[in-house]
Write an enzyme that holds these catalytic residues in place. Structure first.
Site, mmCIF file in Angstrom:
data_model
loop_
_atom_site.group_PDB
_atom_site.id
_atom_site.type_symbol
_atom_site.label_atom_id
_atom_site.label_comp_id
_atom_site.label_asym_id
_atom_site.label_seq_id
_atom_site.Cartn_x
_atom_site.Cartn_y
_atom_site.Cartn_z
ATOM 1 C CG LEU A 37 45.016 11.157 3.680
ATOM 2 C CD1 LEU A 37 43.970 11.570 4.708
ATOM 3 C CD2 LEU A 37 45.479 12.373 2.894
ATOM 4 C CG ASP A 38 52.202 11.707 2.838
ATOM 5 O OD1 ASP A 38 52.244 10.515 2.491
ATOM 6 O OD2 ASP A 38 52.626 12.641 2.134
ATOM 7 N N PRO A 39 51.348 10.761 7.111
ATOM 8 C CG PRO A 39 52.965 9.490 8.236
ATOM 9 C CD PRO A 39 52.585 9.988 6.871
ATOM 10 C CB ALA A 41 47.985 14.515 5.097
#
Length: 311
Positions: A37-39, A41
């Site tokens: 997961l992107d930071p 998100a």
């Protein structure tokens, strides 16, 4: 510890940050996760502890679900609101225009991985190249978007919310950017929540602060163990069979099981994967049916069976 802990990843943490925190809290070195997961998100991040890490490449349900917010009229280098603005345009489309576009991005589609992503090009992460101002040619990848629903749209702010169910490897930022390009005004993602992964939902997940409250760093707290789900919970879509003591011992030592001496002898499907459990229902591993030889062969072993043990 062997099993799954479903974390609700907080914003501003990378997936690796969460793994590092959990290693300290659980006193467990071997921890994997089921999809980055992107930071910025948040949401469902299943962590695989101990033997459960063996499941990382064979998960039967690798699809994900998200709720993403977006804004039309803006394009950035990262395809989200946290990047550098490259273009701003007046928005001259409404809800009906978005609804007309959505079917084009549903089903099997091709996506170009964003430059700000962990995809490698000649052994180098794309985001490392992007930070140097380098843009390279990328190969489009086929993904599946099974659900794409416009939940809300505010024409005054040109902002809305999408619900997305998709295959592993789908970039939601890219999906929103592609929709914005199609509309002719550009679009960026402004927030992202993963609501489901590997069959687990937000309701199944636990926040890092709650886990910290239950744990003592460097110790395997009994309270933390209560959050642990079994390895078997990752494979509940597969049929389960219980085998005898001798069959369990044979299987856990690498031997195949005779189908005609099991409960699936009359319903065996060639190539089918089964959950193999001992007579007490404890999970040993996964077996795969060889219809021609009438055998259940080892697909993946998760626990060695010992007579009298509760696996």
């Amino acid at each position: 510890m062997d099993g799954v802990i479903v974390v609700n990843k907080p914003q501003d943490f990378t997936s690796f940050d969460v793994v590092a925190v959990m290693r300290r809290l659980c006193g467990q070195r071997k921890i994997g996760h089921t999809g980055t997961l992107d930071p910025m998100a948040t949401g469902v991040l299943p962590l695989l502890l101990g033997n459960a890490a063996k499941a990382q490449d064979i998960l039967p349900d690798s699809d994900k679900e998200y709720v993403a917010q977006f804004r039309l009229g803006v394009r950035t280098d990262t395809l989200d609101i946290w990047g550098t603005v490259r273009e701003e345009k007046e928005v001259q489309c409404g809800r009906a225009d978005i609804l007309n576009i959505i079917p084009k991005y549903t089903g099997e589609i091709f996506q170009l991985p964003p430059m700000y992503s962990a995809v490698k090009k000649d052994g180098v992460r794309l985001y490392d190249l992007a930070r140097q101002g380098i843009e390279v040619e990328r190969t489009p990848r086929k993904v599946t978007v099974s659900t794409l629903t416009l939940l809300t749209y505010d024409e005054e702010t040109s902002s809305g919310q999408l619900k997305i169910a998709c295959s592993k490897g789908t970039y939601i930022r890219t999906l929103i950017d592609d929709i914005g390009r199609e509309l002719g005004c550009g679009a960026v993602m402004t927030s992202l929540v993963r609501t489901k992964a590997c069959g687990f939902t937000l309701e199944d997940s636990v926040g890092l602060d709650e886990i910290r409250d239950l744990s003592h760093e460097g110790e395997q707290s009994e309270n933390t163990r209560k959050l642990l789900r079994s390895c078997e919970s990752l494979f509940e879509t597969y049929r389960k069979i219980n085998v005898s003591e001798k069959q369990a011992a044979r299987f856990s030592n690498g031997g195949a099981i005779d189908i005609d001496r099991t409960a699936v002898k009359n319903s065996a499907n060639d190539g089918e994967i089964l959950r193999i459990c001992d007579r007490n229902g404890s999970f040993i591993g996964l077996g795969k049916i060889d219809g021609e030889k009438r055998l259940i062969k080892i697909y993946k072993l998760f626990q060695v069976y010992n007579k009298g043990d509760q696996i």
